[in-house]
Design a protein around this motif. Structure first.
Motif, PDB file in Angstrom:
ATOM      1  N   PHE A 161      -0.605  -6.134   6.012  1.00 47.22           N
ATOM      2  CA  PHE A 161      -0.169  -6.233   4.722  1.00 47.22           C
ATOM      3  C   PHE A 161       0.405  -5.182   4.170  1.00 47.22           C
ATOM      4  O   PHE A 161       1.186  -4.943   3.571  1.00 47.22           O
ATOM      5  N   VAL A 162      -0.416  -3.759   4.614  1.00 45.60           N
ATOM      6  CA  VAL A 162       0.480  -2.245   4.282  1.00 45.60           C
ATOM      7  C   VAL A 162       1.932  -2.005   5.263  1.00 45.60           C
ATOM      8  O   VAL A 162       2.618  -1.805   4.179  1.00 45.60           O
ATOM      9  N   GLN A 163       2.216  -2.782   6.258  1.00 43.26           N
ATOM     10  CA  GLN A 163       3.578  -3.149   7.186  1.00 43.26           C
ATOM     11  C   GLN A 163       4.458  -3.755   6.547  1.00 43.26           C
ATOM     12  O   GLN A 163       5.652  -3.364   5.699  1.00 43.26           O
ATOM     13  N   VAL A 164       4.095  -5.223   5.323  1.00 43.36           N
ATOM     14  CA  VAL A 164       4.951  -5.565   4.333  1.00 43.36           C
ATOM     15  C   VAL A 164       4.799  -4.879   3.172  1.00 43.36           C
ATOM     16  O   VAL A 164       6.735  -5.066   3.000  1.00 43.36           O
ATOM     17  N   MET A 165       4.383  -4.670   2.762  1.00 47.20           N
ATOM     18  CA  MET A 165       4.555  -3.724   1.722  1.00 47.20           C
ATOM     19  C   MET A 165       5.615  -2.815   2.086  1.00 47.20           C
ATOM     20  O   MET A 165       6.144  -1.890   1.022  1.00 47.20           O
ATOM     21  N   LEU A 166       5.767  -1.675   3.468  1.00 46.89           N
ATOM     22  CA  LEU A 166       6.286  -1.011   3.911  1.00 46.89           C
ATOM     23  C   LEU A 166       7.408  -0.948   3.772  1.00 46.89           C
ATOM     24  O   LEU A 166       8.304  -0.978   3.884  1.00 46.89           O
ATOM     25  N   PHE A 167       7.525  -2.718   3.851  1.00 44.64           N
ATOM     26  CA  PHE A 167       9.264  -3.792   4.010  1.00 44.64           C
ATOM     27  C   PHE A 167       9.779  -3.566   2.573  1.00 44.64           C
ATOM     28  O   PHE A 167      10.515  -3.091   2.872  1.00 44.64           O
ATOM     29  N   TRP A 168       9.454  -3.994   1.781  1.00 42.26           N
ATOM     30  CA  TRP A 168       9.459  -3.494   0.461  1.00 42.26           C
ATOM     31  C   TRP A 168       9.839  -2.092   0.070  1.00 42.26           C
ATOM     32  O   TRP A 168      10.862  -2.277  -0.762  1.00 42.26           O
ATOM     33  N   ALA A 169       8.813  -1.538   0.192  1.00 42.39           N
ATOM     34  CA  ALA A 169       9.151  -0.212  -0.397  1.00 42.39           C
ATOM     35  C   ALA A 169      10.501   0.274   0.372  1.00 42.39           C
ATOM     36  O   ALA A 169      11.465   1.157  -0.504  1.00 42.39           O
ATOM     37  N   GLY A 170      11.102   0.723   1.708  1.00 38.21           N
ATOM     38  CA  GLY A 170      11.819   0.977   2.178  1.00 38.21           C
ATOM     39  C   GLY A 170      13.374   0.172   2.419  1.00 38.21           C
ATOM     40  O   GLY A 170      14.203   0.474   2.028  1.00 38.21           O
ATOM     41  N   GLY A 171      13.142  -1.318   1.594  1.00 39.88           N
ATOM     42  CA  GLY A 171      14.309  -1.755   1.640  1.00 39.88           C
ATOM     43  C   GLY A 171      14.320  -1.850   3.086  1.00 39.88           C
ATOM     44  O   GLY A 171      15.865  -3.654   3.368  1.00 39.88           O
ATOM     45  N   THR A 172      13.780  -2.444   4.291  1.00 43.34           N
ATOM     46  CA  THR A 172      14.391  -2.670   5.537  1.00 43.34           C
ATOM     47  C   THR A 172      13.630  -3.641   6.615  1.00 43.34           C
ATOM     48  O   THR A 172      12.032  -3.182   6.125  1.00 43.34           O
ATOM     49  N   ALA A 185      -2.297 -14.349   3.127  1.00 45.10           N
ATOM     50  CA  ALA A 185      -1.387 -15.565   2.215  1.00 45.10           C
ATOM     51  C   ALA A 185      -0.253 -14.424   2.108  1.00 45.10           C
ATOM     52  O   ALA A 185       0.763 -15.278   2.371  1.00 45.10           O
ATOM     53  N   VAL A 186      -0.877 -13.719   0.941  1.00 49.08           N
ATOM     54  CA  VAL A 186      -0.082 -12.413   0.552  1.00 49.08           C
ATOM     55  C   VAL A 186       1.640 -12.303   1.373  1.00 49.08           C
ATOM     56  O   VAL A 186       2.151 -11.979   1.685  1.00 49.08           O
ATOM     57  N   ALA A 187       0.199 -11.948   2.574  1.00 49.64           N
ATOM     58  CA  ALA A 187       0.710 -10.637   3.210  1.00 49.64           C
ATOM     59  C   ALA A 187       2.191 -11.743   3.973  1.00 49.64           C
ATOM     60  O   ALA A 187       3.467 -11.186   4.458  1.00 49.64           O
ATOM     61  N   VAL A 188       1.883 -13.048   4.463  1.00 49.96           N
ATOM     62  CA  VAL A 188       3.087 -13.977   4.439  1.00 49.96           C
ATOM     63  C   VAL A 188       4.206 -14.550   4.184  1.00 49.96           C
ATOM     64  O   VAL A 188       4.985 -14.156   4.758  1.00 49.96           O
ATOM     65  N   THR A 189       3.225 -14.587   2.534  1.00 47.39           N
ATOM     66  CA  THR A 189       4.513 -14.915   1.711  1.00 47.39           C
ATOM     67  C   THR A 189       5.809 -13.889   1.382  1.00 47.39           C
ATOM     68  O   THR A 189       7.009 -13.677   1.064  1.00 47.39           O
ATOM     69  N   PHE A 223      11.243 -11.480   1.827  1.00 51.15           N
ATOM     70  CA  PHE A 223      11.724  -9.857   1.832  1.00 51.15           C
ATOM     71  C   PHE A 223      12.846 -10.624   2.882  1.00 51.15           C
ATOM     72  O   PHE A 223      13.735 -10.882   2.652  1.00 51.15           O
ATOM     73  N   HIS A 224      12.238 -11.632   3.924  1.00 54.20           N
ATOM     74  CA  HIS A 224      13.729 -12.205   5.408  1.00 54.20           C
ATOM     75  C   HIS A 224      14.227 -13.113   5.488  1.00 54.20           C
ATOM     76  O   HIS A 224      14.837 -13.855   5.383  1.00 54.20           O
ATOM     77  N   ALA A 225      14.176 -13.923   3.228  1.00 50.00           N
ATOM     78  CA  ALA A 225      14.629 -15.401   3.564  1.00 50.00           C
ATOM     79  C   ALA A 225      15.901 -15.445   3.901  1.00 50.00           C
ATOM     80  O   ALA A 225      16.696 -15.847   4.146  1.00 50.00           O
TER      81      ALA A 225
END
Length: 719
Positions: free
Chosen positions: A109-120, A172-176, A181-183
């Motif tokens: 979950f933290v890894q996915v949040m880092l994707f959103w926070a960092g933009g990559t 489920a939140v992490a998957v979604t 993000f990668h859509a």
């Protein structure tokens, strides 16, 4: 949030029919937790209505939020076990058992949040195994771990949330969040050799979560069928004949199936728009007590007739089933009222349950809403919604008339009376509230005036709130919020089953199974359309057993419809044919969900009830063949021809009902039952010769029963 109350007394017989129904594994969270869940439910439905009407979102994002939000709320509200009457305590050490799952899902979950926070995120330049140990593997192990604990060490407290299910909600939140993000990248690389391992893990875990929620909310039948299709994707190289395919890697399969060719495809498109909109409409009717009025109106009109409660079930349950969306759910909602009353006037328990099951299932084929079936058919076929609704009118009429004939003939046979008039609502009083039908009329009018389905449904929903202001049950802010809350709870099962059906649709599209099955159907039928339709009937019923209508039709249409259409059968006819049998699978033994739901209320034998419900709805197994041979039944042709065909069909279903109930104008012996059944089947063809056979047989059997002639004289006359 609890149901709003009012000071106005409710004296009518249908009081309580609009109360919220709780399933055996549904939690009832209390206190601040209950308010939080209620707020989430309100936000879920309000989000969909807002997006559909005010602020459209990009398609993938919207559908992912629809599925992901449904998974989160579904896991929080529905347990993996059936709750006992008295609550126990969780097993000692359970929290410790869940700690590793919480840590692993938390890391992902933290890894996915880092994707959103960092933009990559995992872009195309990343290695194939990027984030394997910070996202994919921890999320998979943590999700499976929490799932196993939920299965084998469930929390028995109904008023509390289960930590295992909270962990699954975070998964489920992490998957979604990962897929949204990668859509943009997934549209290009999903289902190809360019897909990344992280994409596969997100899709795989998403599939597992969908299947688990489907199991909790709709049983194992759809999960097993989806599992077989998933297995087929990998064992194809070892299968013979038309089942052979070259096989697919885990990465290619799971990333493909979580695109708009599978889970995010037509089935989720329907559940995220039409289904949730019309379930919300039904919730507004429920919260404003309009559904209660419908049932009271039916009791006032027919409750004192012979077998009155059964006739009320035919009309009231059909009307409620039209907007309810699930046959079994409607049986539970209205059957709790109608089944005991049917038993009271003399119907056997299994017969009472069967009547309710047949009527509730028929609601799925009743226009203009058809339990969302019309919208699904329109989406799949591209045929205008208004054309589908018009085509559905006569087949629905024949079905409900047939069920009515069955209950009326049975009432005559056993001399059943209706309920005393003093126990029933006053028709004169209810007639003054006929304005409560306005939401339905607005819906129909708006659709035929050319408004979009979404706009028409929204107007009807608003009308349900407005007309409530003319009753003692005015919908204010509290009642509207309650309607939005129960709308989400009513929608969750359909969200899960449509997503699960999307898995099957994705497998069919990826492997080309639909095309090959169509070739097999053509080969078996040897270009005989009637034989092909018979095979299609069997497949539709088998695929639909244990599945809600929406999923059953979507899967059956993907497998069967292309073959029927390639044989020259009209597209509308082919899809209507499949849809009817997918609906009727709910009352077809040995797996008949609607009949089983009725049996639980009536306390009757489930198998006897399913057989009885099959007999009650037998016309639905004949009508599709009738509209194949007579397109006039789908409103195609000249009016005089339509009237002629409808008149013949009505006679046919009456003769069939008489044969089933062994009562015509008196008791029928076995020979005369067979004679009437043959005459009824002959009426499938709308020709003048078959009409003559049907009318002649009806008159001859009547004359024999009235002792005007002897059977031998009729036989000689036939010679």
């Amino acid at each position: 949030m609890t149901a709003p109350t009012t000071d106005a007394p409710t004296q009518e017989i249908a009081s309580g029919v609009d109360n919220e129904i709780f399933s055996a594994n549904q939690r009832k969270p209390i206190g601040s937790v209950g308010l939080l869940i209620a707020a989430m439910c309100i936000a879920y439905t309000a989000f969909h209505i807002g997006v559909m009407n005010l602020y459209p979102l990009e398609t993938w994002t919207y559908r992912l939020l629809h599925v992901g939000g449904g998974l989160v709320i579904g896991f929080l509200l529905f347990s993996s076990l059936t709750f006992a009457e008295s609550e126990g305590n969780p097993r000692t050490g359970r929290m410790l058992m869940l700690a590793p799952a919480a840590v692993l899902v938390g890391v992902a979950f933290v890894q996915v949040m880092l994707f959103w926070a960092g933009g990559t995120g995992v872009d195309q330049a990343a290695s194939a195994t990027a984030t394997r140990w910070t996202f994919g593997v921890p999320l998979l192990i943590g999700t499976v771990w929490a799932m196993l604990v939920a299965w084998f060490m469930p929390d028995p407290r109904r008023g509390q949330l289960d930590l295992a299910d909270i962990i699954l909600a975070f998964a489920a939140v992490a998957v979604t969040a990962y897929i949204i993000f990668h859509a943009p990248l997934l549209r290009l690389r999903a289902g190809t050799g360019l897909a990344k391992e992280a994409d596969m893990f997100a899709a795989l875990i998403g599939v597992l979560l969908i299947l688990e929620l489907t199991r909790r909310m709709a049983g194992l039948a759809l999960v097993i069928i989806a599992g077989i299709f998933i297995l087929y994707s990998f064992v194809g190289p070892w299968l013979p004949g038309i089942l052979y395919h070259r096989g697919y890697s885990l990465t290619r399969f799971f990333t493909y199936v979580f695109t708009d060719q599978g889970i995010l495809g037509p089935t989720t498109a329907i559940s995220s728009t039409y289904i949730i909109l019309f379930v919300a409409f039904a919730a507004f009717l429920q919260a404003s007590r309009v559904g209660e009025y419908f049932v009271n109106f039916a009791f006032a009109a027919a409750g004192d007739r012979r077998g009155g409660p059964a006739k009320v079930a035919v009309f009231g349950s059909g009307l409620m089933g039209m907007i309810n969306g699930t046959s079994a759910g409607n049986v539970v909602a209205t059957g709790s009222l109608t089944i005991p009353l049917m038993k009271k006037v003399g119907y056997k328990p299994q017969t009472a349950a069967a009547v309710e099951a047949a009527a509730s299932s028929g609601g799925q084929i009743l226009p203009p809403i058809m339990g969302a079936g019309a919208f699904i058919m329109s989406e799949i076929t591209g045929i205008a919604y208004s054309d589908i609704v018009v085509a559905a009118i006569i087949p629905a009429l024949l079905y409900f008339v047939s069920v009515y004939f069955n209950v009326d003939l049975m009432a005559q046979k056993f001399n059943m009376k209706g309920l005393p008039r003093e126990e029933l609502p006053q028709f004169r009083k209810l007639a003054k509230q006929v304005f409560l039908f306005i939401p339905i009329l607005i819906l129909i009018g708006a659709l035929f005036m050319g408004y979009s389905v979404i706009r028409a449904g929204t107007l009807a929903m608003a009308a349900a709130a407005v007309v409530s202001w003319l009753t003692p049950y005015k919908m204010g802010v509290k009642e509207i919020l309650f309607a939005l809350e129960i709308s989400t709870k009513m929608t969750l099962q359909l969200v899960a089953v449509c997503a699960a059906a999307g898995i099957i649709v994705g497998v069919i599209a990826l492997t080309g199974l639909g095309t090959r099955f169509s070739s097999l159907l053509l080969g078996l039928a040897e270009n005989n359309q009637m034989l092909a339709l018979f095979f299609a009937m069997i497949v539709s019923i088998v695929l639909g057993m244990g599945m809600p209508t929406t999923a059953a039709y979507a899967v059956a249409a993907s497998v069967i419809a292309p073959g029927l259409i390639s044989m020259g059968i009209d597209t509308l006819t082919a899809h209507f044919f499949i849809f009817y049998f997918a609906v009727m699978s709910a009352i077809t033994p040995p797996v008949a969900l609607a009949a089983y739901a009725g049996a639980a209320i009536a306390r009757s034998d489930p198998m006897k009830t399913s057989v009885e419900s099959f007999k009650m709805g037998m016309a639905a197994f004949v009508v599709p063949f009738m509209f194949f041979s007579s397109p006039e039944l789908l409103m195609q042709g000249e009016w005089l021809n339509i009237i002629h065909v409808v008149a013949g069909a009505l006679l046919g279903v009456f003769l069939l009902s008489s044969a089933v109930q062994a009562w015509y104008f008196g008791h029928l012996n076995t020979v005369l039952r067979i004679v009437l059944a043959v005459a009824a089947v002959a009426m499938i063809d709308s020709g003048f010769l078959t009409d003559f056979i049907g009318i002649g047989t009806a008159v001859a059997v009547w004359a024999i029963q009235k002792r005007l002639v002897k059977p031998g004289a009729v036989a000689r006359g036939a010679d």
